[in-house]
Design a protein around this motif. Structure first.
Motif, PDB file in Angstrom:
ATOM      1  N   ASN A 113       0.831  -1.282  -0.154  1.00  0.00           N
ATOM      2  CA  ASN A 113       0.014   0.226  -0.254  1.00  0.00           C
ATOM      3  C   ASN A 113       0.879   1.069  -0.388  1.00  0.00           C
ATOM      4  N   THR A 161      -3.131   4.722   4.254  1.00  0.00           N
ATOM      5  CA  THR A 161      -3.333   5.051   3.203  1.00  0.00           C
ATOM      6  C   THR A 161      -4.422   4.617   2.509  1.00  0.00           C
ATOM      7  N   HIS A 162      -5.025   5.530   0.964  1.00  0.00           N
ATOM      8  CA  HIS A 162      -6.456   5.279   0.644  1.00  0.00           C
ATOM      9  C   HIS A 162      -6.767   4.997  -0.471  1.00  0.00           C
ATOM     10  N   ASP A 163      -5.835   4.931  -0.667  1.00  0.00           N
ATOM     11  CA  ASP A 163      -5.803   2.689  -1.747  1.00  0.00           C
ATOM     12  C   ASP A 163      -5.772   1.709  -0.955  1.00  0.00           C
ATOM     13  N   ARG A 171      -4.984  -1.870  -1.867  1.00  0.00           N
ATOM     14  CA  ARG A 171      -4.306  -3.032  -2.881  1.00  0.00           C
ATOM     15  C   ARG A 171      -4.471  -4.227  -1.569  1.00  0.00           C
TER      16      ARG A 171
END
Length: 159
Positions: free
Chosen positions: A62, A136-138, A140
């Motif tokens: 991430n 983190t906003h994403d 993964r």
């Protein structure tokens, strides 16, 4: 950092780079400098899923942009030697954060460690200045292919 999970602790003397294993299966991927932004996400996920088909899994991604992860896979993972005759009882895990250097430790503390773990670091290393925690906003990592842990027995090797 590489973690190997296997039922059989006997290791093969014949090892080949992961890139060669992919090529042997007819899977090709463009080198990072040749990948345009418009195709980057597609190429990254093709590579992630191709690695999973070889029982090679990623974790702690991430903190990296898509470009950084693709470059790191080429630089650090695809050249890694794995058993040429890696059977169904073996899986490889690559921790893309790493934990061997101070910079990698700081990345772990910044992006992945929860408050309890961060507090344990402060208790163990008095005077340690913790890096600012970043959310983190994403996410993964929750989308990455993974293997159920009960299917393999763990052996950890340094990368």
């Amino acid at each position: 950092m590489l973690h190997t999970h296997t039922h059989n602790t006997v290791r093969s003397a014949d090892q080949i780079p992961l890139l060669v294993r992919l090529l042997n299966r007819g899977m090709t991927f463009p080198p990072p400098p040749t990948v345009h932004e418009a195709e980057l996400v597609t190429q990254l996920w093709r590579l992630i899923h191709a690695l999973a088909e070889l029982d090679v899994y990623l974790q702690s991604t991430n903190h990296l942009s898509d470009r950084e992860l693709y470059e790191k896979l080429w630089a650090d993972v695809l050249g890694s030697l794995v058993d040429a005759d890696m059977g169904p009882e073996t899986a490889w895990y690559f921790d893309m954060c790493g934990h061997s250097s101070l910079a990698e430790r700081d990345t772990y503390l910044r992006y992945y460690a929860n408050d309890t773990i961060r507090a344990s670091y402060v208790a163990e290393y008095p005077g340690l200045k913790l890096p600012e925690q970043v959310i983190t906003h994403d996410d993964r990592d929750t989308q990455l292919p993974h293997l159920a842990y009960n299917e393999k027995t763990a052996i950890i090797e340094p990368h």
